[in-house]
Scaffold this active site. Structure first.
Site, mmCIF file in Angstrom:
data_model
loop_
_atom_site.group_PDB
_atom_site.id
_atom_site.type_symbol
_atom_site.label_atom_id
_atom_site.label_comp_id
_atom_site.label_asym_id
_atom_site.label_seq_id
_atom_site.Cartn_x
_atom_site.Cartn_y
_atom_site.Cartn_z
ATOM 1 N N GLU A 299 28.988 14.061 20.860
ATOM 2 C CA GLU A 299 29.936 15.351 20.847
ATOM 3 C C GLU A 299 31.068 15.199 21.849
ATOM 4 O O GLU A 299 31.396 16.351 22.629
ATOM 5 C CB GLU A 299 29.265 16.627 20.872
ATOM 6 C CG GLU A 299 28.301 16.957 19.554
ATOM 7 C CD GLU A 299 27.808 18.299 19.847
ATOM 8 O OE1 GLU A 299 27.561 18.951 18.741
ATOM 9 O OE2 GLU A 299 27.348 18.704 20.800
HETATM 10 C C1 ACM Z 1 23.182 16.814 19.708
HETATM 11 O O1 ACM Z 1 22.659 17.634 18.848
HETATM 12 N N1 ACM Z 1 24.560 17.234 20.291
HETATM 13 C C2 ACM Z 1 22.633 15.689 20.184
#
Ligand code: ACM
Length: 482
Positions: A299
């Site tokens: 992310e």
């Molecule tokens: C995640 O759930 N950001 C690995």
């Protein structure tokens, strides 16, 4: 029994545990003596029996733990358990196999044997034999100690419950936007400032290096490897708030106590970032007897894609220079990876890119294994961006056919992450983890053709009595006939 063994033969009769039962270990090495004392410690409170650990000649009425004559084909974690009216014999080539066999032995006794106070018995072990070894080498649980911090006794309690289910990896998500939870001697501000709060603005906390070493050693005695995760280049607001020089403009942002993702990034084009990272990764590596360091990598909306790829490749080199293998969330598959790098799938098909580069994969599909997902819309804890995840959802899938282009041999194993945005207590963790973690443990350990929901839900109902005896705050799912 959960996870169900690879092969089970039932026979007539039973071994009866009595006040005269002894535990005999052979050879009398330190690891085997420790396993004998562990078994006694598990059974003493409910039975009230002394269960002395002995090393002399075999005698009738013993629980025997031995590596002598073990079948080497059982490997690093396999074992054989033979229960006859006059003796119980647990054999394994390695102490780890004996340790998993002990969990099966515990589960062959009535659930009342797990209570912390003396119970009436009788203590019958049904005769028969078990030959057992795991399907996957990696059977993991991840706990997010960054969004909320959990202390060392809480982590040890979780380790005990992982061991009961033959889970052998504890991945600790040690850093995120809301908190930095592992003391780094060269950069004490990371915890002094970055560890000072949590989601919702609570007091936070962190592990000293002595705390962390205590967790690692406690887990190791239970056959469990701890995998430290330092998430980067995103999920780094706590570090950016603590160390102003990590910011391109030299100005530290405030601490963050919300639950957004994707807004923070290390400065991937500054050499100073890599000097700091070498310190951090070096200290984490020195606290890590196992081969792996997890660098997150998920992310990263605030990191330009080309800079992200260069960053991951440089960090991979730093990890390798410390003698470790890198693990990262699936997004790292967009960089050039070493075959020794391991990629953790969570929601896309990036894992296929990893396999094409020769990497192995850990499967943590969010819609199956994310233990922070609510069980149902009415569940008071958890989120639901990946859906509602009931026990059956966690249980009824086959890792080998889950992702196109990722075959059984590409899969190191499976892992269930528990993110802690909505969780603040051990009771919260237990309620989210159990019984879904029992379901995950079975698909990680048991052969695919033994994993049948209609059979599992009946065994899980019986297992509930054991979890209750152990004081676990588990979710009484309506899918299970408790
Ligand atoms: C995640 O759930 N950001 C690995």
């Amino acid at each position: 029994m959960i996870p169900y063994p690879a092969s089970v033969h039932e026979a007539e009769g039973a071994f009866v545990l009595t006040a005269d039962t002894q535990i005999r270990v052979e050879p009398p090495t330190a690891p085997l003596l420790a396993l004998g004392h562990d078994l006694a410690a598990h059974l003493r409170p409910a039975t009230g029996f002394e269960l002395p650990v002995v090393t002399g000649a075999p005698a009738a009425g013993q629980l025997r733990l031995t590596t002598v004559g073990a079948d080497p084909a059982l490997g690093a974690e396999g074992y054989q358990l033979m229960i006859q009216p006059d003796a119980v014999t647990l054999t394994a080539p390695q102490p780890a196999g004996l340790h998993w066999g002990l969990q099966t032995l515990r589960q062959r006794l009535p659930a009342a044997s797990a209570w912390p106070t003396v119970q009436p018995g009788p203590w019958l072990l049904p005769c028969g034999s078990v030959r057992d070894l795991p399907r996957f080498a990696w059977r993991g649980f991840m706990l997010d100690v960054a969004r909320h911090f959990f202390d060392v006794p809480t982590i040890k309690r979780i380790i005990d419950l992982l061991a009961l289910h033959k889970l052998n990896r504890l991945h600790l998500h040690l850093t995120d936007d809301q908190g930095w939870r592992l003391h780094i001697a060269r950069w004490p501000a990371l915890t002094a400032i970055g560890g000072a709060t949590a989601v919702g603005g609570g007091p936070g906390g962190y592990y000293t290096q002595a705390d962390y070493a205590d967790i690692v050693a406690y887990a190791q005695r239970q056959g469990i490897m701890v995998i430290p995760e330092i998430d980067m280049p995103g999920h780094t607001n706590a570090a950016l708030a603590a160390v102003a020089a990590l910011n391109a403009d030299g100005a530290a942002p405030p601490l963050y106590t919300g639950t957004d993702v994707g807004f923070s990034s290390l400065n991937c084009d500054d050499e100073w970032t890599y000097r700091w990272l070498a310190d951090v990764i070096g200290e984490v590596a020195s606290l890590t007897p196992g081969p792996y360091i997890h660098i997150g990598g998920d992310e990263t909306a605030a990191t330009p894609p080309a800079a992200y790829r260069r960053f991951i490749e440089r960090v991979q080199t730093l990890v390798q220079a410390c003698g470790k293998q890198m693990i990262g969330w699936e997004e790292i598959a967009h960089a050039r990876l070493l075959p020794s790098t391991v990629v953790q799938h969570w929601h896309s098909d990036d894992a296929r890119r990893a396999v094409q580069q020769g990497s192995q994969v850990i499967l943590s599909p969010a819609s199956r294994t994310y233990l922070d997902m609510q069980y149902t819309p009415a569940a008071p804890l958890g989120l639901h961006w990946a859906g509602y995840v009931e026990i059956k959802d966690t249980y009824e899938w086959d890792p080998a056919t889950y992702l196109a282009g990722v075959a059984e041999d590409d899969i190191l194993g499976i892992e269930a992450p528990l993110w802690s945005e909505t969780l603040t207590t051990l009771a919260d963790i237990e309620w989210m983890a159990f019984p879904r973690l029992a379901a995950l443990a079975e698909i990680a350990w048991s052969p695919a053709n033994r994993c049948r929901w209609d059979d599992f839900r009946i065994r899980l109902a019986a297992h509930g009595a054991r979890l209750q005896a152990l004081g676990v705050n588990f979710y009484r799912s309506p899918q299970v006939p408790w």
